[in-house]
Write a protein that holds these residues in place. Sequence first.
Motif, PDB file in Angstrom:
ATOM      1  N   ALA A 146     138.406  19.846  36.220  1.00  0.00           N
ATOM      2  CA  ALA A 146     137.605  19.204  36.665  1.00  0.00           C
ATOM      3  C   ALA A 146     137.514  19.168  38.468  1.00  0.00           C
ATOM      4  O   ALA A 146     136.320  18.233  38.624  1.00  0.00           O
ATOM      5  N   LEU A 147     138.401  19.104  38.835  1.00  0.00           N
ATOM      6  CA  LEU A 147     138.983  18.761  40.829  1.00  0.00           C
ATOM      7  C   LEU A 147     138.198  20.169  41.278  1.00  0.00           C
ATOM      8  O   LEU A 147     137.978  20.466  41.919  1.00  0.00           O
ATOM      9  N   PHE A 148     138.754  21.001  40.505  1.00  0.00           N
ATOM     10  CA  PHE A 148     137.866  22.165  41.601  1.00  0.00           C
ATOM     11  C   PHE A 148     136.872  23.750  41.243  1.00  0.00           C
ATOM     12  O   PHE A 148     136.431  24.205  41.100  1.00  0.00           O
ATOM     13  N   GLY A 149     136.499  23.402  39.493  1.00  0.00           N
ATOM     14  CA  GLY A 149     135.372  24.172  38.846  1.00  0.00           C
ATOM     15  C   GLY A 149     136.245  25.865  38.277  1.00  0.00           C
ATOM     16  O   GLY A 149     136.332  25.793  37.402  1.00  0.00           O
ATOM     17  N   ASN A 150     136.586  26.722  39.174  1.00  0.00           N
ATOM     18  CA  ASN A 150     137.190  27.621  38.684  1.00  0.00           C
ATOM     19  C   ASN A 150     138.226  28.634  39.473  1.00  0.00           C
ATOM     20  O   ASN A 150     138.637  27.895  40.286  1.00  0.00           O
ATOM     21  N   LYS A 151     138.308  29.219  38.777  1.00  0.00           N
ATOM     22  CA  LYS A 151     140.034  29.768  39.940  1.00  0.00           C
ATOM     23  C   LYS A 151     139.149  30.307  41.657  1.00  0.00           C
ATOM     24  O   LYS A 151     139.956  30.427  42.334  1.00  0.00           O
ATOM     25  N   GLN A 152     138.268  31.219  41.198  1.00  0.00           N
ATOM     26  CA  GLN A 152     137.379  31.843  42.975  1.00  0.00           C
ATOM     27  C   GLN A 152     137.545  30.102  43.759  1.00  0.00           C
ATOM     28  O   GLN A 152     137.322  30.236  45.442  1.00  0.00           O
ATOM     29  N   ALA A 153     136.448  28.947  43.468  1.00  0.00           N
ATOM     30  CA  ALA A 153     136.475  27.551  43.942  1.00  0.00           C
ATOM     31  C   ALA A 153     138.464  27.538  44.873  1.00  0.00           C
ATOM     32  O   ALA A 153     138.558  26.464  45.601  1.00  0.00           O
ATOM     33  N   ASP A 205     147.552  11.984  49.863  1.00  0.00           N
ATOM     34  CA  ASP A 205     148.154  10.511  49.726  1.00  0.00           C
ATOM     35  C   ASP A 205     147.291  10.133  47.983  1.00  0.00           C
ATOM     36  O   ASP A 205     148.231   9.941  46.995  1.00  0.00           O
ATOM     37  N   GLN A 206     146.084  10.079  48.117  1.00  0.00           N
ATOM     38  CA  GLN A 206     145.626   9.517  46.987  1.00  0.00           C
ATOM     39  C   GLN A 206     144.646   9.943  46.417  1.00  0.00           C
ATOM     40  O   GLN A 206     144.689   9.923  45.136  1.00  0.00           O
ATOM     41  N   ASN A 207     145.024  11.717  46.101  1.00  0.00           N
ATOM     42  CA  ASN A 207     144.660  12.664  45.013  1.00  0.00           C
ATOM     43  C   ASN A 207     145.826  13.301  45.110  1.00  0.00           C
ATOM     44  O   ASN A 207     145.983  14.522  45.117  1.00  0.00           O
ATOM     45  N   PRO A 208     147.455  12.853  44.470  1.00  0.00           N
ATOM     46  CA  PRO A 208     148.220  14.280  44.059  1.00  0.00           C
ATOM     47  C   PRO A 208     148.311  16.021  43.170  1.00  0.00           C
ATOM     48  O   PRO A 208     148.842  16.087  44.315  1.00  0.00           O
ATOM     49  N   ALA A 209     147.392  15.417  42.210  1.00  0.00           N
ATOM     50  CA  ALA A 209     147.276  16.184  41.500  1.00  0.00           C
ATOM     51  C   ALA A 209     146.781  17.243  42.278  1.00  0.00           C
ATOM     52  O   ALA A 209     146.510  18.396  42.044  1.00  0.00           O
ATOM     53  N   ARG A 210     145.382  16.741  43.117  1.00  0.00           N
ATOM     54  CA  ARG A 210     144.737  17.956  43.488  1.00  0.00           C
ATOM     55  C   ARG A 210     145.764  18.904  44.808  1.00  0.00           C
ATOM     56  O   ARG A 210     145.519  20.170  45.309  1.00  0.00           O
ATOM     57  N   LEU A 257     146.608  20.256  53.349  1.00  0.00           N
ATOM     58  CA  LEU A 257     145.447  19.573  53.240  1.00  0.00           C
ATOM     59  C   LEU A 257     143.853  20.572  52.749  1.00  0.00           C
ATOM     60  O   LEU A 257     143.872  20.914  53.600  1.00  0.00           O
ATOM     61  N   VAL A 258     143.093  19.610  52.071  1.00  0.00           N
ATOM     62  CA  VAL A 258     142.383  20.432  51.411  1.00  0.00           C
ATOM     63  C   VAL A 258     141.202  19.755  53.043  1.00  0.00           C
ATOM     64  O   VAL A 258     141.237  19.146  52.970  1.00  0.00           O
ATOM     65  N   LYS A 259     139.779  20.719  53.061  1.00  0.00           N
ATOM     66  CA  LYS A 259     139.247  20.788  54.121  1.00  0.00           C
ATOM     67  C   LYS A 259     138.381  19.824  53.840  1.00  0.00           C
ATOM     68  O   LYS A 259     138.242  19.381  52.604  1.00  0.00           O
ATOM     69  N   GLY A 260     138.521  19.294  55.242  1.00  0.00           N
ATOM     70  CA  GLY A 260     137.951  17.632  55.372  1.00  0.00           C
ATOM     71  C   GLY A 260     138.777  16.047  54.727  1.00  0.00           C
ATOM     72  O   GLY A 260     138.369  14.796  54.830  1.00  0.00           O
ATOM     73  N   GLN A 261     140.043  16.446  53.985  1.00  0.00           N
ATOM     74  CA  GLN A 261     140.507  15.944  53.444  1.00  0.00           C
ATOM     75  C   GLN A 261     141.929  15.537  54.196  1.00  0.00           C
ATOM     76  O   GLN A 261     142.577  15.631  55.490  1.00  0.00           O
TER      77      GLN A 261
END
Length: 216
Positions: free
Chosen positions: A57-64, A15-20, A5-9
Amino acid sequence: MQGVLVKGQTKMESDQNPARDRIMNAAMCAFLELGYAEASTLEIATRAQVSKRELYALFGNKQAMLAACVTDRVQHMPLPTDLPRARDRGMLAVVLSKLGMTILREVSDPAVMGVFRLAITESQRAPEVARTLETARDAVRAAVHNVVAQAQSDGLLGAGDPAEMAGRYFALLWGDLMVSVLLRIRAAPGHKEIERRAKNATADFMRLYPDAAGRS
């Protein structure tokens, strides 16, 4: 690696953002298996079964992505939150030993050590990753600091700087173990070694710091 799970998620948001969720899993696995430099965005997108456009679109770059992976892993490192308040020095020793065992077990876990190595490797190019890891280390230190400060207020430990005392406990607990594990000179400690280290560190700490009346 299981879903993260991503921070704050929340679980529902995941479940609503399976791609992320898939990207997070794929990125962490790729970083740990291949190293940050070799884990290309194409490799991560392929593993996650998404397009590179969607990944950016979801993360911006690899560092993110790396920062998000580090944040997720360290925030889900369980520390005991139900430690009882020590009523005497015997109970204080039990509490410190339990906390020490948890810290050794969780921090020396191969996945956590992998995150440490990534953060060290990328500390110059992505200082936010190192800061994220330092925040997690602060939370671990705070757990010991709180036990020490509470014991002082109850007269179970004499006067002293709680932060310095907590630091001494960590030094006794780890010795050179963390460096050896980070460098892969040795494997993570097993349960018996963890128990022995925590009990020995606690016993040494209690001898160093008698109670308010000077009794050890």
